[in-house]
Design a protein around this motif. Structure first.
Motif, PDB file in Angstrom:
ATOM      1  N   ASP A   8       0.786  -1.242  -0.010  1.00  0.00           N
ATOM      2  CA  ASP A   8      -0.095   0.113  -0.194  1.00  0.00           C
ATOM      3  C   ASP A   8       0.930   1.167  -0.140  1.00  0.00           C
ATOM      4  O   ASP A   8       0.472   2.343  -0.786  1.00  0.00           O
ATOM      5  CB  ASP A   8      -0.990  -0.199   1.267  1.00  0.00           C
ATOM      6  CG  ASP A   8      -2.015  -0.947   1.120  1.00  0.00           C
ATOM      7  OD1 ASP A   8      -2.453  -1.416  -0.075  1.00  0.00           O
ATOM      8  OD2 ASP A   8      -2.757  -1.286   2.064  1.00  0.00           O
ATOM      9  N   LEU A  11       2.470   1.595  -3.523  1.00  0.00           N
ATOM     10  CA  LEU A  11       1.661   2.109  -4.716  1.00  0.00           C
ATOM     11  C   LEU A  11       1.117   3.561  -4.349  1.00  0.00           C
ATOM     12  O   LEU A  11       0.780   4.365  -5.166  1.00  0.00           O
ATOM     13  CB  LEU A  11       0.406   1.120  -4.355  1.00  0.00           C
ATOM     14  CG  LEU A  11       0.814  -0.098  -5.044  1.00  0.00           C
ATOM     15  CD1 LEU A  11      -0.304  -1.125  -4.934  1.00  0.00           C
ATOM     16  CD2 LEU A  11       1.033  -0.129  -6.583  1.00  0.00           C
ATOM     17  N   HIS A  16       6.713   1.517  -8.208  1.00  0.00           N
ATOM     18  CA  HIS A  16       6.558   0.362  -9.073  1.00  0.00           C
ATOM     19  C   HIS A  16       7.983  -0.321  -9.113  1.00  0.00           C
ATOM     20  O   HIS A  16       9.095   0.229  -8.962  1.00  0.00           O
ATOM     21  CB  HIS A  16       6.149   0.592 -10.196  1.00  0.00           C
ATOM     22  CG  HIS A  16       6.817   1.239 -11.289  1.00  0.00           C
ATOM     23  ND1 HIS A  16       6.496   2.759 -11.163  1.00  0.00           N
ATOM     24  CD2 HIS A  16       7.544   1.040 -12.118  1.00  0.00           C
ATOM     25  CE1 HIS A  16       7.441   3.295 -12.029  1.00  0.00           C
ATOM     26  NE2 HIS A  16       7.944   2.192 -12.789  1.00  0.00           N
ATOM     27  N   ILE A  32       6.040  -4.982  -8.324  1.00  0.00           N
ATOM     28  CA  ILE A  32       5.001  -4.029  -8.280  1.00  0.00           C
ATOM     29  C   ILE A  32       4.800  -3.455  -9.744  1.00  0.00           C
ATOM     30  O   ILE A  32       5.635  -2.472  -9.936  1.00  0.00           O
ATOM     31  CB  ILE A  32       4.785  -3.165  -7.112  1.00  0.00           C
ATOM     32  CG1 ILE A  32       4.918  -3.746  -5.888  1.00  0.00           C
ATOM     33  CG2 ILE A  32       3.730  -2.233  -7.340  1.00  0.00           C
ATOM     34  CD1 ILE A  32       5.080  -2.829  -4.760  1.00  0.00           C
ATOM     35  N   GLN A  34       3.528  -1.348 -12.888  1.00  0.00           N
ATOM     36  CA  GLN A  34       3.129   0.004 -13.178  1.00  0.00           C
ATOM     37  C   GLN A  34       1.837  -0.050 -13.757  1.00  0.00           C
ATOM     38  O   GLN A  34       1.046   1.139 -13.514  1.00  0.00           O
ATOM     39  CB  GLN A  34       4.237   1.083 -13.990  1.00  0.00           C
ATOM     40  CG  GLN A  34       3.971   2.487 -14.121  1.00  0.00           C
ATOM     41  CD  GLN A  34       4.772   3.210 -14.659  1.00  0.00           C
ATOM     42  OE1 GLN A  34       5.852   2.455 -15.422  1.00  0.00           O
ATOM     43  NE2 GLN A  34       4.551   4.537 -14.515  1.00  0.00           N
ATOM     44  N   PRO A  36      -2.093  -0.213 -14.589  1.00  0.00           N
ATOM     45  CA  PRO A  36      -3.386  -0.497 -13.908  1.00  0.00           C
ATOM     46  C   PRO A  36      -3.853  -1.768 -14.371  1.00  0.00           C
ATOM     47  O   PRO A  36      -3.699  -2.216 -15.704  1.00  0.00           O
ATOM     48  CB  PRO A  36      -3.981   0.407 -14.282  1.00  0.00           C
ATOM     49  CG  PRO A  36      -3.309   1.635 -14.424  1.00  0.00           C
ATOM     50  CD  PRO A  36      -1.933   1.076 -15.194  1.00  0.00           C
ATOM     51  N   GLY A  40       0.382  -7.909  -9.071  1.00  0.00           N
ATOM     52  CA  GLY A  40       1.836  -7.872  -8.371  1.00  0.00           C
ATOM     53  C   GLY A  40       1.652  -8.726  -6.979  1.00  0.00           C
ATOM     54  O   GLY A  40       0.896  -9.488  -6.838  1.00  0.00           O
ATOM     55  N   THR A  58      -3.720  -6.742  -7.355  1.00  0.00           N
ATOM     56  CA  THR A  58      -3.975  -5.929  -8.824  1.00  0.00           C
ATOM     57  C   THR A  58      -3.722  -4.865  -8.517  1.00  0.00           C
ATOM     58  O   THR A  58      -4.339  -4.000  -7.782  1.00  0.00           O
ATOM     59  CB  THR A  58      -5.385  -6.428  -9.274  1.00  0.00           C
ATOM     60  OG1 THR A  58      -5.513  -7.667  -9.550  1.00  0.00           O
ATOM     61  CG2 THR A  58      -5.635  -5.826 -10.657  1.00  0.00           C
ATOM     62  N   VAL A  59      -3.132  -3.934  -9.527  1.00  0.00           N
ATOM     63  CA  VAL A  59      -2.798  -2.526  -9.199  1.00  0.00           C
ATOM     64  C   VAL A  59      -4.083  -1.929  -9.724  1.00  0.00           C
ATOM     65  O   VAL A  59      -4.421  -2.134 -10.657  1.00  0.00           O
ATOM     66  CB  VAL A  59      -1.562  -2.294 -10.118  1.00  0.00           C
ATOM     67  CG1 VAL A  59      -1.464  -0.686 -10.052  1.00  0.00           C
ATOM     68  CG2 VAL A  59      -0.363  -2.932  -9.524  1.00  0.00           C
ATOM     69  N   ARG A  62      -5.388   4.634 -11.274  1.00  0.00           N
ATOM     70  CA  ARG A  62      -5.352   6.003 -10.415  1.00  0.00           C
ATOM     71  C   ARG A  62      -6.420   6.924 -10.809  1.00  0.00           C
ATOM     72  O   ARG A  62      -6.529   6.873 -12.442  1.00  0.00           O
ATOM     73  CB  ARG A  62      -4.048   6.676 -10.559  1.00  0.00           C
ATOM     74  CG  ARG A  62      -2.696   5.683  -9.968  1.00  0.00           C
ATOM     75  CD  ARG A  62      -1.764   6.768  -9.626  1.00  0.00           C
ATOM     76  NE  ARG A  62      -0.902   6.038  -9.234  1.00  0.00           N
ATOM     77  CZ  ARG A  62      -0.742   5.629  -7.812  1.00  0.00           C
ATOM     78  NH1 ARG A  62      -1.532   5.868  -7.046  1.00  0.00           N
ATOM     79  NH2 ARG A  62       0.514   5.014  -7.415  1.00  0.00           N
TER      80      ARG A  62
END
Length: 64
Positions: A8, A11, A16, A32, A34, A36, A40, A58-59, A62
Motif C-alpha cells: 500500500d 503504490l 513500482h 509491483i 506500473q 493498472p 503484483g 491487482t494494481v 489511479r
C-alpha cells in the motif's frame, strides 16, 4: 500485515518495480507493476514461520 502495509505504501507513492530487502524481522521481496490492472506480489520470509507468506494483488487505476 507487513506485506499489505508495504505494498500500500509503495503504490500510494506511485512506486513500482521489483526488489528485495533484508529487514530485522525477515526477508522481503516484491514485484509491483506500473500498469493498472496488472498483478503484483509481495513475499515475506522469516525463520520462525513454517513457510513464506505472500500476498498477490491487482494494481488499481489511479483517478485524477
Amino acid at each position: 500485515m507487513l506485506l499489505r502495509n508495504f505494498a500500500d505504501s509503495v503504490l500510494a507513492e506511485g512506486g513500482h518495480g521489483s526488489g528485495s530487502a533484508e529487514l530485522p524481522s525477515g526477508d522481503l521481496a516484491w514485484s509491483i507493476p506500473q500498469t493498472p490492472g496488472s498483478a503484483g506480489w509481495a513475499r515475506f520470509e522469516h525463520v520462525a514461520l513454517p513457510e513464506p507468506v505472500q500476498i498477490e494483488f491487482t494494481v488499481a487505476a489511479r483517478l485524477p
